[in-house]
Design an enzyme around this catalytic site. Structure first.
Site, PDB file in Angstrom:
ATOM      1  N   MET A   1       0.835  -1.194   0.000  1.00 44.46           N
ATOM      2  CA  MET A   1       0.000   0.000   0.000  1.00 44.46           C
ATOM      3  C   MET A   1       0.866   1.238   0.000  1.00 44.46           C
ATOM      4  SD  MET A   1      -3.097   0.987   2.510  1.00 44.46           S
ATOM      5  CE  MET A   1      -4.149  -0.224   1.752  1.00 44.46           C
TER       6      MET A   1
ATOM      7  N   GLY B   1       1.712  -7.404   6.458  1.00 50.70           N
ATOM      8  CA  GLY B   1       1.268  -6.071   6.839  1.00 50.70           C
ATOM      9  C   GLY B   1       0.219  -5.423   5.957  1.00 50.70           C
ATOM     10  N   ASP B   2      -0.199  -6.105   4.884  1.00 51.97           N
ATOM     11  CA  ASP B   2      -1.182  -5.474   3.990  1.00 51.97           C
ATOM     12  C   ASP B   2      -1.999  -6.524   3.240  1.00 51.97           C
ATOM     13  OD1 ASP B   2      -2.546  -3.392   2.786  1.00 51.97           O
ATOM     14  OD2 ASP B   2      -1.011  -2.975   1.286  1.00 51.97           O
ATOM     15  N   LEU B   3      -2.484  -7.528   3.967  1.00 57.41           N
ATOM     16  CA  LEU B   3      -3.292  -8.569   3.318  1.00 57.41           C
ATOM     17  C   LEU B   3      -4.715  -8.054   3.138  1.00 57.41           C
ATOM     18  CD1 LEU B   3      -1.928 -11.772   5.085  1.00 57.41           C
ATOM     19  CD2 LEU B   3      -1.643 -11.143   2.681  1.00 57.41           C
ATOM     20  N   ASN B   4      -4.853  -7.097   2.234  1.00 54.25           N
ATOM     21  CA  ASN B   4      -6.179  -6.529   1.988  1.00 54.25           C
ATOM     22  C   ASN B   4      -6.874  -7.259   0.849  1.00 54.25           C
ATOM     23  OD1 ASN B   4      -5.719  -5.178  -0.606  1.00 54.25           O
ATOM     24  ND2 ASN B   4      -4.468  -3.701   0.514  1.00 54.25           N
TER      25      ASN B   4
END
Length: 376
Positions: free
Chosen positions: A1, A228-231
């Site tokens: 991100m 940290g960014d498993l969106n």
């Protein structure tokens, strides 16, 4: 991100390469000819979907790639990007659906290119990764089983990285990295982007609770490397048909390792829960299924479980505040930046209104139901 360590600042320059310039980069740095290229959305870097032309020299190799051009601030941390890139390779070798890394003509995993804009010279790190199949899970209604699998995947990823070694691994200790959950108190300097309203009041309360309750508990959390960014845009899925004619989904890709840093297991599950809530019609129910999957690999301690509600709220605040701030810097990128905000404020308010005890009861009861083989 996002990618800059320390304070996000206007000194950060998002790359603005044209398609022609990006094609030229692929050829000059990686020795590959481009047959087709199109931009992909990105927070503060620049990505292109690239189709590779076959020539006598390049008869094998990938047909489709993603050209990643890092912003000026990230490009100043080549050690960090090198470690992140080697993690992608390590996870692929361990069986995870991550991209393959295309090496430069000089056999490196990245290259620093300098661009003279007339008034100054700016440097950008470029990488080329294979393009992964599938579509983002944001595009489908996510049922309990897939939520469980995503929770399990998050835990397996962090657990696998316990075995990762690299001489520059210490670069993942990213002090004051704004997207690390530990940095929630740093959000105070960006609150002006929200104006004065109910949303800001909630964020201020969350930040204070974080200082009082989470910062004092960090020493009791188990450390690990976090994606940290498993969106819902960084997890890709492919579908097949079951024997009963239903769609069965399988994770086909994990994207965007730019926010990797040292954190804690409980951070990873909190971040994953928050992002899985975004598109859900029943967001409060989501947490229990993700938690059950995560705990099938890494059971949380009572202290970690006790922090989960506040950590999910904190990640909502990070995403919503930094999106509002980034919109002021890059108004032309508003549609992408504000994906979370469409439902995020509503979900955060709902969590706050229900309160920790009520939300935890739903999450923990749902997670417990998996132990007896009954998913709620």
């Amino acid at each position: 991100m996002s990618s800059g360590d320390g304070q996000q600042s206007q000194a950060l320059t998002k790359p603005s390469f044209s398609e022609v310039q990006a094609s030229a980069l692929v050829e000059s740095v990686f020795g590959l000819k481009v047959s087709k290229i199109q931009p992909l959305p990105s927070y503060d870097d620049q990505n292109f979907h690239v189709c590779i032309a076959r020539t006598k020299v390049t008869t094998d190799g990938p047909n489709e790639c993603v050209l990643k051009i890092s912003n000026t601030e990230s490009s100043k941390t080549p050690d960090l990007i090198e470690v992140q890139t080697h993690i992608i390779m390590f996870l692929r070798a361990a069986g995870f659906p991550t991209a393959s890394v295309c090496r430069t003509k000089g056999d490196n995993v990245s290259s620093l290119v300098s661009v003279d804009s007339g008034s100054e010279v700016k440097s950008y790190l470029v990488r080329l990764l294979t393009y992964l199949p599938g579509r983002p899970i944001a595009e489908i209604p996510i049922g309990p089983q897939l939520l469980y699998e995503i929770g399990r995947l998050a835990a397996k990823l962090d657990k696998t990285l316990e075995k990762f070694h690299h001489p520059k691994l210490s670069s993942l200790h990213r002090e004051n990295f704004i997207w690390n959950l530990k940095s929630v108190p740093l959000l105070e300097k960006y609150l002006y982007a929200l104006g004065q309203n109910r949303n800001r009041e909630i964020v201020e309360q969350v930040i204070q609770l974080f200082k009082d309750e989470v910062m004092t508990s960090l020493s009791h959390f188990r450390e690990c490397i976090n994606h940290g960014d498993l969106n819902d845009h960084n997890i890709l899925i492919v579908s097949s048909e079951s024997a009963f004619g239903d769609a069965v989904y399988q994770v086909s890709g994990i994207l965007d390792f730019d926010d990797m840093s040292y954190g804690y297991y409980v951070f990873e599950v909190a971040i994953t829960i928050m992002y899985m809530m975004i598109e859900s019609k029943t967001p409060i129910q989501v947490g229990g299924h993700v938690l059950a999957g995560f705990e099938s690999v890494v059971p949380l301690t009572p202290v970690e479980r006790g922090a989960l509600f506040l950590l999910v709220c904190s990640r909502f605040c990070q995403s919503l505040v930094l999106a509002a701030y980034s919109c002021q810097l890059y108004p032309e990128n508003e549609e992408y930046l504000m994906i979370t905000a469409k439902t995020g404020w509503k979900h955060l308010q709902q969590m706050f209104d229900m309160g920790r005890k009520a939300v935890e009861e739903i999450w923990f009861e749902t997670a417990k139901s998996y132990e007896s083989g009954i998913s709620m």
